[in-house]
Motif scaffolding. Structure first.
Motif, PDB file in Angstrom:
ATOM      1  N   LEU A  38     -22.521  30.963 -31.639  1.00 21.52           N
ATOM      2  CA  LEU A  38     -23.370  31.506 -32.701  1.00 21.52           C
ATOM      3  C   LEU A  38     -24.089  30.339 -33.377  1.00 21.52           C
ATOM      4  CD1 LEU A  38     -24.317  33.770 -34.581  1.00 21.52           C
ATOM      5  CD2 LEU A  38     -22.144  33.549 -35.812  1.00 21.52           C
ATOM      6  N   VAL A  39     -25.420  30.333 -33.306  1.00 26.50           N
ATOM      7  CA  VAL A  39     -26.187  29.196 -33.808  1.00 26.50           C
ATOM      8  C   VAL A  39     -27.064  29.533 -35.006  1.00 26.50           C
ATOM      9  CG1 VAL A  39     -26.187  27.911 -31.645  1.00 26.50           C
ATOM     10  CG2 VAL A  39     -27.973  29.615 -32.060  1.00 26.50           C
ATOM     11  N   GLY A  40     -27.285  30.821 -35.285  1.00 23.56           N
ATOM     12  CA  GLY A  40     -28.146  31.157 -36.411  1.00 23.56           C
ATOM     13  C   GLY A  40     -28.405  32.647 -36.474  1.00 23.56           C
ATOM     14  N   THR A  41     -29.454  33.011 -37.202  1.00 24.13           N
ATOM     15  CA  THR A  41     -29.838  34.409 -37.336  1.00 24.13           C
ATOM     16  C   THR A  41     -31.324  34.569 -37.008  1.00 24.13           C
ATOM     17  OG1 THR A  41     -30.430  34.220 -39.684  1.00 24.13           O
ATOM     18  CG2 THR A  41     -28.118  34.712 -39.154  1.00 24.13           C
ATOM     19  N   ARG A  42     -31.735  35.808 -36.857  1.00 23.45           N
ATOM     20  CA  ARG A  42     -33.147  36.068 -36.565  1.00 23.45           C
ATOM     21  C   ARG A  42     -34.058  35.520 -37.656  1.00 23.45           C
ATOM     22  NH1 ARG A  42     -34.091  39.878 -32.400  1.00 23.45           N
ATOM     23  NH2 ARG A  42     -32.237  41.032 -31.741  1.00 23.45           N
ATOM     24  N   ARG A  43     -33.558  35.432 -38.872  1.00 21.40           N
ATOM     25  CA  ARG A  43     -34.363  34.892 -39.964  1.00 21.40           C
ATOM     26  C   ARG A  43     -34.782  33.453 -39.693  1.00 21.40           C
ATOM     27  NH1 ARG A  43     -31.991  34.927 -46.046  1.00 21.40           N
ATOM     28  NH2 ARG A  43     -30.950  33.030 -45.379  1.00 21.40           N
ATOM     29  N   TYR A 132     -30.974  26.855 -21.692  1.00 23.11           N
ATOM     30  CA  TYR A 132     -29.749  27.612 -21.943  1.00 23.11           C
ATOM     31  C   TYR A 132     -30.107  29.079 -22.196  1.00 23.11           C
ATOM     32  CZ  TYR A 132     -27.747  22.966 -22.861  1.00 23.11           C
ATOM     33  OH  TYR A 132     -27.338  21.668 -22.762  1.00 23.11           O
ATOM     34  N   ALA A 133     -29.130  29.950 -21.984  1.00 22.57           N
ATOM     35  CA  ALA A 133     -29.336  31.373 -22.236  1.00 22.57           C
ATOM     36  C   ALA A 133     -29.351  31.642 -23.742  1.00 22.57           C
ATOM     37  CB  ALA A 133     -28.228  32.191 -21.580  1.00 22.57           C
ATOM     38  N   VAL A 134     -30.143  32.627 -24.164  1.00 25.69           N
ATOM     39  CA  VAL A 134     -30.195  33.092 -25.546  1.00 25.69           C
ATOM     40  C   VAL A 134     -30.039  34.606 -25.535  1.00 25.69           C
ATOM     41  CG1 VAL A 134     -31.560  33.285 -27.657  1.00 25.69           C
ATOM     42  CG2 VAL A 134     -31.747  31.241 -26.241  1.00 25.69           C
ATOM     43  N   GLN A 135     -29.151  35.126 -26.380  1.00 21.23           N
ATOM     44  CA  GLN A 135     -29.016  36.575 -26.547  1.00 21.23           C
ATOM     45  C   GLN A 135     -28.742  36.877 -28.012  1.00 21.23           C
ATOM     46  OE1 GLN A 135     -26.537  38.645 -23.699  1.00 21.23           O
ATOM     47  NE2 GLN A 135     -27.285  37.438 -21.985  1.00 21.23           N
ATOM     48  N   PHE A 136     -28.989  38.129 -28.397  1.00 21.03           N
ATOM     49  CA  PHE A 136     -28.884  38.553 -29.787  1.00 21.03           C
ATOM     50  C   PHE A 136     -27.841  39.657 -29.919  1.00 21.03           C
ATOM     51  CE2 PHE A 136     -33.101  36.934 -29.035  1.00 21.03           C
ATOM     52  CZ  PHE A 136     -33.378  36.162 -30.151  1.00 21.03           C
ATOM     53  N   CYS A 137     -27.172  39.641 -31.057  1.00 23.21           N
ATOM     54  CA  CYS A 137     -26.304  40.751 -31.458  1.00 23.21           C
ATOM     55  C   CYS A 137     -26.694  41.116 -32.881  1.00 23.21           C
ATOM     56  CB  CYS A 137     -24.832  40.356 -31.393  1.00 23.21           C
ATOM     57  SG  CYS A 137     -23.703  41.633 -32.014  1.00 23.21           S
ATOM     58  N   GLY A 138     -27.458  42.186 -33.049  1.00 25.33           N
ATOM     59  CA  GLY A 138     -27.985  42.494 -34.369  1.00 25.33           C
ATOM     60  C   GLY A 138     -28.857  41.350 -34.852  1.00 25.33           C
ATOM     61  N   GLU A 139     -28.539  40.811 -36.019  1.00 29.28           N
ATOM     62  CA  GLU A 139     -29.307  39.703 -36.583  1.00 29.28           C
ATOM     63  C   GLU A 139     -28.790  38.339 -36.122  1.00 29.28           C
ATOM     64  OE1 GLU A 139     -32.168  39.967 -38.889  1.00 29.28           O
ATOM     65  OE2 GLU A 139     -31.966  41.747 -37.626  1.00 29.28           O
ATOM     66  N   PHE A 164     -19.169  43.652 -30.233  1.00 27.68           N
ATOM     67  CA  PHE A 164     -20.625  43.596 -30.182  1.00 27.68           C
ATOM     68  C   PHE A 164     -21.240  44.722 -31.011  1.00 27.68           C
ATOM     69  CE2 PHE A 164     -24.797  44.435 -28.371  1.00 27.68           C
ATOM     70  CZ  PHE A 164     -25.327  43.162 -28.214  1.00 27.68           C
ATOM     71  N   ASP A 165     -20.830  45.951 -30.760  1.00 26.70           N
ATOM     72  CA  ASP A 165     -21.396  47.086 -31.495  1.00 26.70           C
ATOM     73  C   ASP A 165     -21.061  47.007 -32.984  1.00 26.70           C
ATOM     74  OD1 ASP A 165     -22.513  48.141 -29.199  1.00 26.70           O
ATOM     75  OD2 ASP A 165     -20.812  49.457 -28.786  1.00 26.70           O
ATOM     76  N   GLN A 166     -19.874  46.540 -33.307  1.00 24.32           N
ATOM     77  CA  GLN A 166     -19.483  46.454 -34.708  1.00 24.32           C
ATOM     78  C   GLN A 166     -20.332  45.435 -35.466  1.00 24.32           C
ATOM     79  OE1 GLN A 166     -15.115  46.804 -35.603  1.00 24.32           O
ATOM     80  NE2 GLN A 166     -14.917  46.567 -33.386  1.00 24.32           N
ATOM     81  N   LEU A 167     -20.635  44.310 -34.841  1.00 26.14           N
ATOM     82  CA  LEU A 167     -21.456  43.306 -35.516  1.00 26.14           C
ATOM     83  C   LEU A 167     -22.923  43.711 -35.558  1.00 26.14           C
ATOM     84  CD1 LEU A 167     -19.955  39.849 -34.491  1.00 26.14           C
ATOM     85  CD2 LEU A 167     -19.432  41.331 -36.442  1.00 26.14           C
ATOM     86  N   GLN A 168     -23.367  44.477 -34.586  1.00 26.75           N
ATOM     87  CA  GLN A 168     -24.715  45.026 -34.682  1.00 26.75           C
ATOM     88  C   GLN A 168     -24.844  45.897 -35.933  1.00 26.75           C
ATOM     89  OE1 GLN A 168     -25.724  47.049 -30.925  1.00 26.75           O
ATOM     90  NE2 GLN A 168     -27.338  45.529 -30.664  1.00 26.75           N
TER      91      GLN A 168
END
Length: 396
Positions: A38-43, A132-139, A164-168
């Motif tokens: 986990l490296v950050g958020t969409r913000r 490297y691969a990048v993927q998102f889970c919610g924000e 995954f669903d819970q953090l989304q």
């Protein structure tokens, strides 16, 4: 189901693995190979040109929003190995090395090379940024420190499982607004803060004035699966603080669940979720006896109640972030004491403290200690981690 274990358990990870340099290098290699980080958020990457750089498991990584996608690279120029971006967030028109001005695109290949005629027959495929691969889970934004096309690489959702669903849901921007984005450094091995998060047995001693009390088996439920473990409870006291919290949440959102969940995805991703705060954090090694907690929090947004409720939600988000940091700092005061004890178990000096030249080092004996039934999530963590390196049977 409350507790699964019928008897006590014994720690499986030996003391040397909390102290030694060889264990640290082995841990780093395994975490890089098998986990999403986990490296950050969409913000952090909301607009084209936004860049996020960080040191991830000892490696420099840079993520960038290229408009049509977010890409992640080793933060090292393919020309003369200069770091491309400084750690933190930034914005720029192009991804460019500050040393000689090489430009890079979303695929990691060069786009512009000043004085390109100086590089005849240049091979853009051979001289490019490592991707490297990048993927998102919610924000939440994750990367994985292996090639995106590695055979057998699990997707982020497969790695996280039910989490995954819970953090989304727990970071949906229409219900949650980011109120924390920071890190905490600990002078301890990375496994110690993880273990401290996996049981509520210590609450009465360490967090009685903040987090509350251990709800006990009657009000606890442990969920165990291949991806990790979960603790959940609906237990609440009748304290003034909890009554105010419930009334405020009902006023701002129209409902209140009252449950608390702590999620653990093996080996090092965790989350604490309730009606007021979604706290997501990952603990990584920075040295044999040092570690960092990368931490993001989301406070509740007001969906009703008008302008006054929105102002109240701002105050609640600030208060929940402050309380979370206070609880974490209470834990942080205990962790070094555990590290001291673990280090003492590895101190194999001879009796009467002879000169250093006469000292010998012996492999550690079976680790002392015991896990109670309420600490069975620690046992699950130990079993998962040890299974990555050797076959370990139950030792209770």
């Amino acid at each position: 189901m409350p507790y699964h274990s019928k008897g006590t358990m014994h720690p499986l990870i030996p003391p040397d693995d909390y102290v030694g340099g060889a264990a640290h290098q082995r841990d780093l290699a395994e975490l890089r190979r098998s986990t999403w980080q986990l490296v950050g958020t969409r913000r952090d990457l909301a607009k084209p040109g936004d860049t996020l750089a960080a040191t991830v498991l000892g490696l420099p990584v840079v993520l960038r929003n290229f408009g049509d996608r977010v890409s992640a690279f080793r933060n090292v120029c393919a020309h003369r190995q200069c770091t491309i971006a400084t750690n933190g967030t930034s914005h720029s028109a192009v991804l460019k090395c500050p040393y000689h001005g090489w430009h890079y695109g979303a695929d990691g290949r060069t786009r512009k090379i000043p004085g390109a005629k100086n590089f005849p027959n240049f091979d853009r495929e051979a001289h490019r940024l490592q991707t490297y691969a990048v993927q998102f889970c919610g924000e939440l934004v994750f990367t994985r420190l292996c090639a995106p096309d590695d055979v057998g690489q699990d997707s982020l959702q497969a790695w996280m499982g039910d989490t995954f669903d819970q953090l989304q849901q727990a970071t949906r921007p229409e219900h949650w607004i980011q109120n924390l984005g920071t890190h905490l450094d600990f002078p301890v091995n990375w496994k110690i803060p993880i273990e401290g998060s996996l049981e509520s047995y210590h609450l009465d001693e360490v967090h009685a004035a903040t987090f509350g009390h251990d709800p006990g088996e009657e009000h606890s439920e442990h969920v165990m699966n291949a991806q990790g473990t979960t603790f959940q409870t609906h237990y609440r006291t009748d304290s003034l603080v909890e009554r105010i919290e419930e009334r405020c949440i009902r006023w701002m959102t129209g409902g209140f669940d009252g449950s608390y969940r702590h999620l653990h995805t093996f080996p090092n991703l965790m989350a604490s979720l309730n009606d007021s705060l979604s706290l997501v954090y990952q603990i990584v090694p920075t040295g044999p006896t040092t570690s960092r907690m990368n931490l993001w929090g989301f406070g509740r947004a007001a969906s009703q109640g008008g302008w006054f409720a929105k102002m109240g939600s701002v105050a609640m988000r600030r208060a929940s972030a402050k309380m979370a940091l206070k609880v974490l700092n209470e834990d942080a005061a205990i962790f070094p004491l555990v590290q001291r004890g673990m280090t003492a178990l590895c101190d194999d000096t001879l009796p009467e403290d002879p000169p250093a030249t006469a000292r010998t080092h012996r492999p550690s004996a079976k680790r002392p200690g015991v896990f109670g039934r309420c600490e069975e999530r620690l046992d699950a963590f130990h079993r998962d981690w040890q299974s990555r390196f050797t076959s370990v049977g139950r030792t209770s």
